[in-house]
Write an enzyme that holds these catalytic residues in place. Structure first.
Site, PDB file in Angstrom:
ATOM      1  N   SER A 110      31.724  12.858 -32.691  1.00 15.75           N
ATOM      2  CA  SER A 110      30.476  13.711 -33.061  1.00 15.75           C
ATOM      3  C   SER A 110      29.774  13.387 -34.343  1.00 15.75           C
ATOM      4  O   SER A 110      29.229  12.120 -34.275  1.00 15.75           O
ATOM      5  CB  SER A 110      31.078  15.218 -33.102  1.00 15.75           C
ATOM      6  OG  SER A 110      29.835  16.051 -32.930  1.00 15.75           O
ATOM      7  N   ASP A 250      29.494  16.662 -21.650  1.00 16.00           N
ATOM      8  CA  ASP A 250      29.488  16.435 -23.017  1.00 16.00           C
ATOM      9  C   ASP A 250      28.071  17.321 -23.403  1.00 16.00           C
ATOM     10  O   ASP A 250      26.935  16.879 -23.059  1.00 16.00           O
ATOM     11  CB  ASP A 250      29.521  15.174 -23.619  1.00 16.00           C
ATOM     12  CG  ASP A 250      29.917  14.959 -24.949  1.00 16.00           C
ATOM     13  OD1 ASP A 250      29.857  15.726 -25.900  1.00 16.00           O
ATOM     14  OD2 ASP A 250      30.800  13.747 -25.145  1.00 16.00           O
ATOM     15  N   HIS A 277      32.773  17.623 -24.624  1.00 16.34           N
ATOM     16  CA  HIS A 277      32.604  16.937 -26.273  1.00 16.34           C
ATOM     17  C   HIS A 277      34.004  16.669 -26.799  1.00 16.34           C
ATOM     18  O   HIS A 277      34.051  15.951 -28.034  1.00 16.34           O
ATOM     19  CB  HIS A 277      32.158  18.153 -27.189  1.00 16.34           C
ATOM     20  CG  HIS A 277      31.559  17.477 -28.438  1.00 16.34           C
ATOM     21  ND1 HIS A 277      30.602  16.419 -28.420  1.00 16.34           N
ATOM     22  CD2 HIS A 277      31.581  17.938 -29.671  1.00 16.34           C
ATOM     23  CE1 HIS A 277      30.233  16.233 -29.449  1.00 16.34           C
ATOM     24  NE2 HIS A 277      30.801  16.887 -30.362  1.00 16.34           N
TER      25      HIS A 277
END
Length: 299
Positions: A110, A250, A277
């Protein structure tokens, strides 16, 4: 549950301290995998499953970025302090202090993947490879895709989000419930949520300084200093073999990841079909296979 660390501690970063954890031996042969967590303002806990790679001879280094976890907290610092450059300098300092700056691999998840890309475009001589997991190459792309994903939520959820955003009531229980519905679809589909992920969420909630400043109130309302961030026009400078990982569901959608694939010269991309995610906890076995194949390809 996770592999016992060989070492933990803190290292000085100017007048502050960065907490780290090493699993495996740093001089065992393979370059260490340096794990950059998300947020900004998250903690290392939710990525502890990567310690399994140490059993295959790849030392794994986790750390808590400045402002959260066991590293120095600075809740009174403002937007001028919390910058991409700050976290790049902290990463450089960690590599130097651990004595691995001449031979290492990055794993960024991320926000950590965004930070890894920023590091790699500078062409550091010791970087051997990089994994960018669940990361956007551009926050304008991320914001646009978040709006699209949000439009797919049930009408009552969308209405609750809009109603409380209009008054700035982000802490209202109804807003939090609606936000959780988005997160269940696009952030972590594991049920129940693993305890290591819960620890990170609790830590983030206890001190939202960095996240609130750089991102905003939540993943789909980006009002912070990263709002217009992009690395797209610099990706051609990345020289190392790069693996992209994302989930089919995601919040880092294919549109947000595509520029990495289009612009990085030596790149591959793996989409895990049952994940959002956090593929490392949603499809841990497949995730480990993908990581092992990539690391082995580095020699």
């Amino acid at each position: 549950m996770f592999t016992t660390p060989n070492a933990t501690g803190t290292i000085p970063f100017g007048e502050y301290r960065t907490w780290y954890r090493v699993t495996g031996e740093l001089d065992a042969g393979h370059p260490p995998l340096i794990v950059l967590h998300g947020g900004p303002g998250s903690t290392h806990d939710y990525l502890l499953s990567l310690t399994e790679l140490a059993a295959q001879g790849w030392p794994v280094v986790h750390y808590d970025q400045l402002g959260n976890g066991a590293s120095t907290r600075l809740p009174d610092r403002g937007a001028d302090f919390w910058t991409v450059d700050l976290f790049l300098r902290e990463l450089d300092n960690l590599l130097d202090r651990l004595g691995v700056a001449d031979d290492y691999v990055l794993f960024g998840q991320s926000w950590g993947g965004m930070l890894a890309a920023e590091h790699a475009v500078r062409q550091p001589t010791g970087l051997r490879g990089m994994v960018i997991a669940n990361s956007p190459a551009s926050m304008p792309l991320w914001r646009a895709e978040a709006l699209r994903l949000r439009s797919g939520l049930p009408g009552e959820i969308r209405d609750a989000l809009s109603r409380h955003e209009a008054t700035g009531a982000f802490d209202h229980p109804a807003y939090q419930h609606a936000m959780y519905a988005y997160y269940q679809r696009h952030v972590c589909r594991a049920d129940p949520i693993p305890p290591e992920v819960m620890r990170t969420l609790a830590a983030l909630g206890s001190d939202p300084t960095v996240y609130g400043t750089m991102n905003g109130p939540n993943d789909f309302t980006v009002t912070g200093t990263l709002r217009d961030w992009s690395v797209i026009d610099r990706l051609r400078a990345i020289e190392v073999p790069t693996l992209l990982i994302s989930g089919r569901h995601d919040e880092a959608t294919p549109a947000t990841v595509q520029p990495f694939y289009d612009e990085i010269p030596d790149v591959s991309w793996e989409i895990l079909e049952e994940s959002s995610h956090m593929p490392h906890v949603e499809e841990p076995e497949r995730f480990l296979e993908v990581m092992t194949e990539y690391l082995d390809s580095l020699g």
